[in-house]
Structures are given as structure tokens and as C-alpha cells.
Design an enzyme around this catalytic site. Structure first.
Site, PDB file in Angstrom:
ATOM      1  N   GLU A 100      -7.134  21.936 -25.801  1.00 48.81           N
ATOM      2  CA  GLU A 100      -7.617  21.727 -24.432  1.00 48.81           C
ATOM      3  C   GLU A 100      -8.471  20.461 -24.384  1.00 48.81           C
ATOM      4  O   GLU A 100      -9.144  20.121 -25.365  1.00 48.81           O
ATOM      5  CB  GLU A 100      -8.420  22.980 -24.030  1.00 48.81           C
ATOM      6  N   ASP A 101      -8.439  19.761 -23.265  1.00 49.97           N
ATOM      7  CA  ASP A 101      -9.270  18.562 -23.148  1.00 49.97           C
ATOM      8  C   ASP A 101     -10.739  18.917 -22.937  1.00 49.97           C
ATOM      9  O   ASP A 101     -11.619  18.346 -23.561  1.00 49.97           O
ATOM     10  CB  ASP A 101      -8.759  17.640 -22.028  1.00 49.97           C
ATOM     11  N   ASP A 104     -15.215  23.760 -19.316  1.00 46.90           N
ATOM     12  CA  ASP A 104     -16.309  23.493 -18.381  1.00 46.90           C
ATOM     13  C   ASP A 104     -16.879  24.839 -17.920  1.00 46.90           C
ATOM     14  O   ASP A 104     -17.695  25.451 -18.607  1.00 46.90           O
ATOM     15  CB  ASP A 104     -15.747  22.651 -17.225  1.00 46.90           C
ATOM     16  N   PHE A 153     -19.348  14.492 -14.329  1.00 47.06           N
ATOM     17  CA  PHE A 153     -17.940  14.576 -13.938  1.00 47.06           C
ATOM     18  C   PHE A 153     -17.171  13.544 -14.752  1.00 47.06           C
ATOM     19  O   PHE A 153     -17.271  12.341 -14.516  1.00 47.06           O
ATOM     20  CB  PHE A 153     -17.764  14.335 -12.435  1.00 47.06           C
ATOM     21  N   ARG A 166      -6.557   9.436 -15.188  1.00 46.60           N
ATOM     22  CA  ARG A 166      -6.114  10.154 -16.391  1.00 46.60           C
ATOM     23  C   ARG A 166      -5.762   9.221 -17.545  1.00 46.60           C
ATOM     24  O   ARG A 166      -5.930   9.577 -18.697  1.00 46.60           O
ATOM     25  CB  ARG A 166      -4.846  10.975 -16.086  1.00 46.60           C
TER      26      ARG A 166
HETATM   27  C1  PRP Z   1      -9.305  21.153 -16.152  1.00 47.89           C
HETATM   28  C2  PRP Z   1      -9.313  20.943 -17.661  1.00 47.89           C
HETATM   29  C3  PRP Z   1      -9.277  22.331 -18.204  1.00 47.89           C
HETATM   30  C4  PRP Z   1      -9.941  23.151 -17.135  1.00 47.89           C
HETATM   31  C5  PRP Z   1     -11.311  23.573 -17.556  1.00 47.89           C
HETATM   32  O1  PRP Z   1      -7.981  21.296 -15.755  1.00 47.89           O
HETATM   33  O2  PRP Z   1      -8.231  20.187 -18.071  1.00 47.89           O
HETATM   34  O3  PRP Z   1      -7.949  22.786 -18.373  1.00 47.89           O
HETATM   35  O4  PRP Z   1     -10.025  22.343 -15.950  1.00 47.89           O
HETATM   36  O5  PRP Z   1     -11.812  24.328 -16.518  1.00 47.89           O
HETATM   37  P1  PRP Z   1     -12.915  25.423 -16.552  1.00 47.89           P
HETATM   38  O6  PRP Z   1     -13.511  25.512 -17.930  1.00 47.89           O
HETATM   39  O7  PRP Z   1     -13.936  24.883 -15.559  1.00 47.89           O
HETATM   40  O8  PRP Z   1     -12.251  26.653 -16.098  1.00 47.89           O
HETATM   41  P2  PRP Z   1      -7.553  21.312 -14.217  1.00 47.89           P
HETATM   42  O9  PRP Z   1      -7.492  22.733 -13.723  1.00 47.89           O
HETATM   43  O10 PRP Z   1      -8.400  20.357 -13.451  1.00 47.89           O
HETATM   44  O11 PRP Z   1      -6.048  20.811 -14.316  1.00 47.89           O
HETATM   45  P3  PRP Z   1      -5.461  19.515 -15.056  1.00 47.89           P
HETATM   46  O12 PRP Z   1      -5.576  19.771 -16.542  1.00 47.89           O
HETATM   47  O13 PRP Z   1      -4.049  19.465 -14.590  1.00 47.89           O
HETATM   48  O14 PRP Z   1      -6.275  18.326 -14.631  1.00 47.89           O
END
Ligand code: PRP
Length: 176
Positions: A100-101, A104, A153, A166
Site C-alpha cells: 500500500e502507498d 491514513d 496532504f 500521481r
Molecule cells: C488512498 C491510499 C490508500 C487509502 C488509505 O487511496 O492510496 O489506499 O486511501 O486510506 P485510509 O487509511 O484513510 O482509509 P484512495 O482511496 O484515495 O484511492 P487511490 O489509491 O485510487 O488514490
């Protein structure tokens, strides 16, 4: 209402990211020796991290992807998460590592860990490039962490703001 971006501040350089990614890959290669793990990238944000990480892993492994969507504005997240693309490889009895990136609020990973655990893997671990702490609502065990920070952010290296930024090779904090 449109949000005005006033600027962006460099948080992690390409070199810092590259060093961290190769250290994580080395640790993963060591820990998963002889285990032929399946790495699961979480779309879309993890695409760049997964691509770089996997090029530094020195043991055999497979790759798959999931995609999840969260509903409601992220700042007021209800925790309602929906799977929009599931993994395709069978995971029963396999060593699985979710890549995972960013973690949060934590709702996305809580959902995914439960979802993948239900498929009966032999082991299940999580690797996250960024562990961002201030907004965490649920406890998430992260086995491999790149960077830990409190808030901000973040965009770049896979992370977006309204699908923008991205593809930046560095990670920035947006200033609103
Ligand atoms: C972001 C990120 C994680 C997730 C973390 O993805 O890449 O997958 O949010 O969120 P949390 O810990 O606050 O639940 P996003 O839903 O924005 O989709 P994306 O990866 O397509 O940008």
C-alpha cells in the site's frame, strides 16, 4: 466547492524514496526466502511503489491487484469501503503481502486485511510506504513501513489529489 492549492512542499526526494524502497525490498527478500509470496498492490495509489519495490526483490514471487473505493469525502470518512476489483490469484494457503502507498485513517486497510484474511492465506502481512498517524481511527498492524509522519496532504509517487500529481517522482505536501 473548488479547493485552491497555494503550493507544494517537497517532503521526500527521489533519493530518499529509492533508498527506502530498496531497504524494504531487501528485508522482504530476506523474510520471505523460500516462501514464494504473493504481493498484492492496492490500486491506484500503490502502482509506482509496487513497481519499484518488486524490481528490487531478489526472491521468486507473484503479483496481483485489488482496488477499493471509499465513500464520502475522505476528511469525513464514514469508513464505508467497497471492493471494485478483487484479486484473481487463489490465496488459500499462500503467503500474502499487501503493498500500500499510505495508511491514513486506516479504514481501507482494515477492510482489506479482513477481506484477504477471509480467503485463508497461510500468512498475511502489510507493507506501506507511508504511515500517517494523525487521523488514524483504527489500529492497523504494519509489518514493513517506509516513512512515518504525523500529517499533511501528500501527493506524488502514486498519491493523488483529485487524480492529479500521481506521476511526480518525489513526494510533496500540498499547501491549501
Ligand atoms: C488512498 C491510499 C490508500 C487509502 C488509505 O487511496 O492510496 O489506499 O486511501 O486510506 P485510509 O487509511 O484513510 O482509509 P484512495 O482511496 O484515495 O484511492 P487511490 O489509491 O485510487 O488514490
Amino acid at each position: 466547492m473548488a479547493v485552491e492549492i497555494k503550493g507544494k512542499r517537497l517532503v521526500f526526494t527521489r533519493e530518499q524514496i529509492a533508498d527506502k524502497v530498496s531497504a524494504l525490498a531487501q528485508q522482504i527478500s530476506q523474510d520471505y526466502q523460500g516462501k514464494n509470496p504473493i504481493l498484492i498492490g492496492v490500486l491506484k495509489g500503490a502502482f509506482m511503489f509496487l513497481a519499484d519495490l518488486t524490481r528490487h526483490i531478489s526472491i521468486p514471487f507473484k503479483i496481483d491487484f485489488v482496488r477499493v473505493a471509499s465513500y464520502g469525502a475522505k476528511d469525513y470518512s464514514t469508513g464505508e469501503i467497497k471492493l471494485t476489483k478483487d484479486v484473481e490469484l487463489p490465496l488459500k494457503g499462500e503467503h500474502v503481502l499487501i503493498v500500500e502507498d499510505i495508511v491514513d485513517i486506516g479504514y481501507t486497510l482494515r477492510f482489506l486485511l479482513d477481506h484477504i484474511a477471509a480467503k485463508g492465506p497461510k500468512s498475511l502481512k502489510l507493507c506501506a510506504l507511508i504511515n500517517k498517524l494523525e487521523r488514524r481511527k483504527v489500529e492497523i498492524p504494519i509489518d514493513y513501513v517506509g516513512f512515518t509522519l504525523d500529517k499533511g496532504f501528500l501527493v506524488g509517487y502514486g498519491l493523488d489529489f483529485n487524480e492529479m500529481f500521481r506521476c511526480l517522482p518525489e513526494i510533496y505536501e500540498l499547501i491549501f
